[in-house]
Design a protein around this motif. Sequence first.
Motif: not given
Lengths: 171, 268
Positions: B239-268
């Motif tokens: 009842x107190x929520x209006x105007x919002x866009x709720x992402x129901x996307x398994x986290x797609x829209x916050x993803x940096x594109x790397x899997x955690x393993x890739x991110x670790x591997x490719x760290x400088x």
Amino acid sequence: MDDREKGFNLTAVRQSTVDEGFSPLPRVGNVLASGVLMMRAVIPPMKKQRSGSIINTASGVGIRPRPTLAAYCASKGGVIALSKAAATELGDDGIRVNALCPGMIDTEMTRRVIESHPDPEEALARMMLNYPLGRMGTVEEVAYAALFLASPESSYITGTAFPVDGGRTLH
Amino acid sequence: MDRVRPLEGKTAIVTGASQGIGRGIALCLGRAGAQVVVNYLDDSAAASSVVEEIERAGGAAVAIQADVTKRADAERLVARTVDAFGTIDILVNNAGTGLSKPFAEFTEADWDLLIEVDLKSVFLCCQAAGAVMRRQGSGAIINIASVAAKLALPYRTVYSTIKAGVMMFTASLATEWAPHHIRVNCIAPGTILTPLVEKNFATGSLEPDKVLDRTPLRRFGEPEEIGQAVVFLASDAAAYITGQTLAVDGGWSIWGGWTPEQALREMP
């Protein structure tokens, strides 16, 4: 309110970014550190069971900041980013992480802030101009959102900043 | 509020409800206690099967044909809903279509089709159902956008633009109709397993592995996971929520594109 309580209750700290004495570090650090420590405590059992839902309470000011509450805004923006970062790391283990972003909620603390104004009624009316729904939220309305995010009803939702704010962050 | 059947006694219209996400939404609304209008364009058999499934579960539903890109049809859909159930409490603007191709090859007819189906239908249905909701002084509208409303993707220039339009339409109308106690919210689904998506997998216009690589929860969504989010946003729990866009996307829209393993591997 002692210093320790102030450390967490950042709404009490009226400071702007240009104030000479402004240092967000201790306070923002406390809020983020408590979030990190709590998450670190629950993640191992959640990983073991390959499911879990973590809900961090941020605030609408983490999305739409406002003046004179610089440390508070920074800490809540930090909670949102922290939640998203954790969500990207933990999705593989079936753990969802979301950030609740309440607007002004009718609590004792909010009432104390309103009552501290010379004309509380006028102050509340002025604050509500920013709220399309024209009222404060209730504690139950925030709790229902937490219940939704905790339940399997939100099974495909992770990494969101989830406003419960009567539309305050829209404009 | 009844947490199991939070929409008991409410009436809901779901546009484009004969298959896919719309079907999942209709089933969830029915389970939550709402009387459901299953709108469809041309597949009456599929719409009837959704109605039957809701009725088998003890719910109430009717199928109503209407081309929601036409004002007369949208108005008839609303009028027939009021005839059948006496009111409209919930409108779910789900009808939509997608089109991915290089922008240089987009025709004016393609543009017109997407604008009509994905955006004009929302405009028409909100005006038609909104008239009833404003009279009764309450209502909940939920528009279905897409993860593409917030993320830029090649070959979806027109689709993304229009879905971003649905998001802003949602927020703007929410501020305008809040005084009438009508809440307007939006859902941005990620890749949901529907006949349309499975067809896209089959034709190669969408690659399952690439999608999963970008999805923190590492799985596709189910239509009913969108339906559950619709039930929440339609209920008094929100009842107190209006105007919002709720992402129901398994986290797609916050993803940096790397899997955690890739991110670790490719760290400088």
